[in-house]
Design a protein around this motif. Structure first.
Motif, PDB file in Angstrom:
ATOM      1  N   MET A 144       0.825  -1.210   0.000  1.00 36.81           N
ATOM      2  CA  MET A 144       0.000   0.000   0.000  1.00 36.81           C
ATOM      3  C   MET A 144       0.858   1.260   0.000  1.00 36.81           C
ATOM      4  O   MET A 144       0.479   2.276  -0.600  1.00 36.81           O
ATOM      5  CB  MET A 144      -0.950  -0.008   1.197  1.00 36.81           C
ATOM      6  N   LEU A 145       2.022   1.188   0.624  1.00 38.52           N
ATOM      7  CA  LEU A 145       2.943   2.327   0.539  1.00 38.52           C
ATOM      8  C   LEU A 145       3.427   2.493  -0.900  1.00 38.52           C
ATOM      9  O   LEU A 145       3.541   3.626  -1.403  1.00 38.52           O
ATOM     10  CB  LEU A 145       4.128   2.121   1.473  1.00 38.52           C
ATOM     11  N   ALA A 146       3.688   1.378  -1.582  1.00 39.05           N
ATOM     12  CA  ALA A 146       4.111   1.444  -2.985  1.00 39.05           C
ATOM     13  C   ALA A 146       3.021   2.065  -3.854  1.00 39.05           C
ATOM     14  O   ALA A 146       3.324   2.812  -4.801  1.00 39.05           O
ATOM     15  CB  ALA A 146       4.459   0.042  -3.484  1.00 39.05           C
ATOM     16  N   VAL A 147       1.749   1.769  -3.547  1.00 37.88           N
ATOM     17  CA  VAL A 147       0.645   2.389  -4.285  1.00 37.88           C
ATOM     18  C   VAL A 147       0.684   3.904  -4.112  1.00 37.88           C
ATOM     19  O   VAL A 147       0.580   4.664  -5.083  1.00 37.88           O
ATOM     20  CB  VAL A 147      -0.711   1.829  -3.794  1.00 37.88           C
ATOM     21  N   MET A 148       0.845   4.347  -2.875  1.00 36.62           N
ATOM     22  CA  MET A 148       0.849   5.783  -2.609  1.00 36.62           C
ATOM     23  C   MET A 148       2.042   6.479  -3.252  1.00 36.62           C
ATOM     24  O   MET A 148       1.906   7.546  -3.870  1.00 36.62           O
ATOM     25  CB  MET A 148       0.852   6.031  -1.095  1.00 36.62           C
ATOM     26  N   VAL A 149       3.205   5.878  -3.130  1.00 36.35           N
ATOM     27  CA  VAL A 149       4.417   6.491  -3.679  1.00 36.35           C
ATOM     28  C   VAL A 149       4.368   6.515  -5.211  1.00 36.35           C
ATOM     29  O   VAL A 149       4.815   7.471  -5.845  1.00 36.35           O
ATOM     30  CB  VAL A 149       5.671   5.749  -3.174  1.00 36.35           C
ATOM     31  N   SER A 150       3.797   5.469  -5.810  1.00 35.31           N
ATOM     32  CA  SER A 150       3.677   5.435  -7.275  1.00 35.31           C
ATOM     33  C   SER A 150       2.869   6.618  -7.785  1.00 35.31           C
ATOM     34  O   SER A 150       3.226   7.250  -8.784  1.00 35.31           O
ATOM     35  CB  SER A 150       3.009   4.126  -7.722  1.00 35.31           C
ATOM     36  N   LEU A 151       1.787   6.946  -7.080  1.00 37.79           N
ATOM     37  CA  LEU A 151       0.963   8.072  -7.512  1.00 37.79           C
ATOM     38  C   LEU A 151       1.538   9.413  -7.070  1.00 37.79           C
ATOM     39  O   LEU A 151       1.136  10.450  -7.597  1.00 37.79           O
ATOM     40  CB  LEU A 151      -0.473   7.903  -7.007  1.00 37.79           C
ATOM     41  N   ASN A 152       2.462   9.399  -6.100  1.00 37.54           N
ATOM     42  CA  ASN A 152       3.247  10.611  -5.849  1.00 37.54           C
ATOM     43  C   ASN A 152       4.140  10.897  -7.043  1.00 37.54           C
ATOM     44  O   ASN A 152       4.275  12.040  -7.496  1.00 37.54           O
ATOM     45  CB  ASN A 152       4.128  10.452  -4.609  1.00 37.54           C
ATOM     46  N   GLY A 153       4.764   9.832  -7.565  1.00 38.22           N
ATOM     47  CA  GLY A 153       5.723   9.978  -8.655  1.00 38.22           C
ATOM     48  C   GLY A 153       5.067  10.311  -9.979  1.00 38.22           C
ATOM     49  O   GLY A 153       5.568  11.156 -10.741  1.00 38.22           O
ATOM     50  N   VAL A 154       3.965   9.626 -10.300  1.00 40.97           N
ATOM     51  CA  VAL A 154       3.216   9.916 -11.534  1.00 40.97           C
ATOM     52  C   VAL A 154       1.825  10.356 -11.085  1.00 40.97           C
ATOM     53  O   VAL A 154       0.908   9.552 -10.992  1.00 40.97           O
ATOM     54  CB  VAL A 154       3.137   8.679 -12.450  1.00 40.97           C
ATOM     55  N   HIS A 155       1.719  11.627 -10.782  1.00 42.81           N
ATOM     56  CA  HIS A 155       0.500  12.114 -10.133  1.00 42.81           C
ATOM     57  C   HIS A 155      -0.612  12.354 -11.146  1.00 42.81           C
ATOM     58  O   HIS A 155      -0.403  13.013 -12.170  1.00 42.81           O
ATOM     59  CB  HIS A 155       0.787  13.408  -9.369  1.00 42.81           C
ATOM     60  N   PRO A 156      -1.811  11.815 -10.877  1.00 45.04           N
ATOM     61  CA  PRO A 156      -2.925  11.968 -11.820  1.00 45.04           C
ATOM     62  C   PRO A 156      -3.469  13.387 -11.904  1.00 45.04           C
ATOM     63  O   PRO A 156      -4.346  13.665 -12.726  1.00 45.04           O
ATOM     64  CB  PRO A 156      -3.987  11.003 -11.283  1.00 45.04           C
TER      65      PRO A 156
END
Length: 290
Positions: free
Chosen positions: A241-253
């Motif tokens: 779940m941290l990876a989910v959050m960080v992924s969308l930090n990096g490629v923010h919608p």
């Protein structure tokens, strides 16, 4: 034959691990708040609330590390860590709908855009409410095995609903991509829709893996192998779940939200041509509807 005693924890909750993930989830959530505010992405509010759930949930585990028999922090961490991913899912569903709007790609989707977000968010809300109800029953009924079993069944049903809708969502996204990529190749130049779809796939798979882990955990029950070691919670839930959050930090919608506003301001056309591209040959870009 007497039932085995129900234990809140069958291990000593780690203070260090809980502190680490409170800090990491907290930082990512704060960054998401800033990014959503800057990009005016209100559809990410459920995602941010999910991040707050995860952060507060692990604060509950910090409290449990000092007293593992205390019911309040156990209920806090049980419910919030269980429910956070359902809120992540709600925003992830909305990302696909906005990609379809951005690319004018409704004709490539299995489901009409106006129904797509409603369908998946409705399924997510149903899953959320079922998990919330089941988790609540389990958390307050630790001395009543029948109620604990009922709570586990309700949570399991909610997780199966989540897996079903996520699986169907992934199929819908993949079909959209396969149909659209042959016709929307030129959009990849200025509109990064594929980048966001790839992140959507990655985060969806992570949530699916976590949900399957939770299903196995609840099927095994309080005396199961997965609940006898804390490491499984961190490997198959916290880290994912941290990876989910960080992924969308990096490629923010929020980038999609900004492009949609630009599209709205320009009417319905965005000039996509660039020198050196097929659309930009002859010094004139081709107007492509997005």
């Amino acid at each position: 034959m007497a039932r085995e005693k129900y234990y809140l924890y069958r291990y000593e909750p780690s203070l260090v691990a809980a502190v680490i993930f409170v800090v990491l989830f907290g930082i990512s959530t704060i960054l998401h708040i800033f990014q959503a505010w800057r990009s005016k992405s209100r559809f990410l509010i459920p995602f941010i609330i999910g991040g707050l759930f995860e952060t507060i949930g692990y604060i509950g585990r910090i409290l449990s590390s000092h007293d593992r028999e205390s019911l309040s922090p156990f209920i806090l961490q049980t419910l919030l860590i269980l429910l956070g991913p359902a809120l992540f899912a709600a925003s992830i569903y909305m990302i696909l709908g906005r990609v379809i709007i951005l690319t004018n790609g409704e004709k490539f989707s299995l489901i009409r855009q106006k129904f797509l977000t409603k369908l998946f968010v409705t399924g997510d809300v149903l899953s959320f409410l079922m998990q919330c109800a089941g988790g609540g029953i389990m958390a307050v009924a630790k001395d009543d095995q029948k109620k604990v079993d009922l709570g586990q069944r309700v949570v399991l049903a909610g997780l199966f609903v989540q897996i079903f809708f996520f699986g169907f969502f992934l199929v819908t996204a993949i079909v959209f991509q396969l149909r659209a990529r042959k016709h929307l190749t030129s959009l990849a130049v200025n509109l990064p829709w594929m980048k966001h779809l790839n992140v959507l796939y990655g985060t969806s798979v992570l949530i699916l893996i976590r949900s399957v882990f939770r299903v196995i955990e609840y099927i095994q029950g309080n005396n199961g192998y997965l609940l006898r070691s804390e490491v499984f919670l961190y490997v198959f839930d916290a880290v994912l779940m941290l990876a989910v959050m960080v992924s969308l930090n990096g490629v923010h919608p929020g980038e999609i939200a900004a492009l949609l506003r630009e599209k709205s301001e320009r009417g319905s056309l965005v000039e996509l041509g660039r020198p050196g591209t097929e659309a930009g040959k002859g010094g004139r870009g081709e107007a492509v509807a997005v």
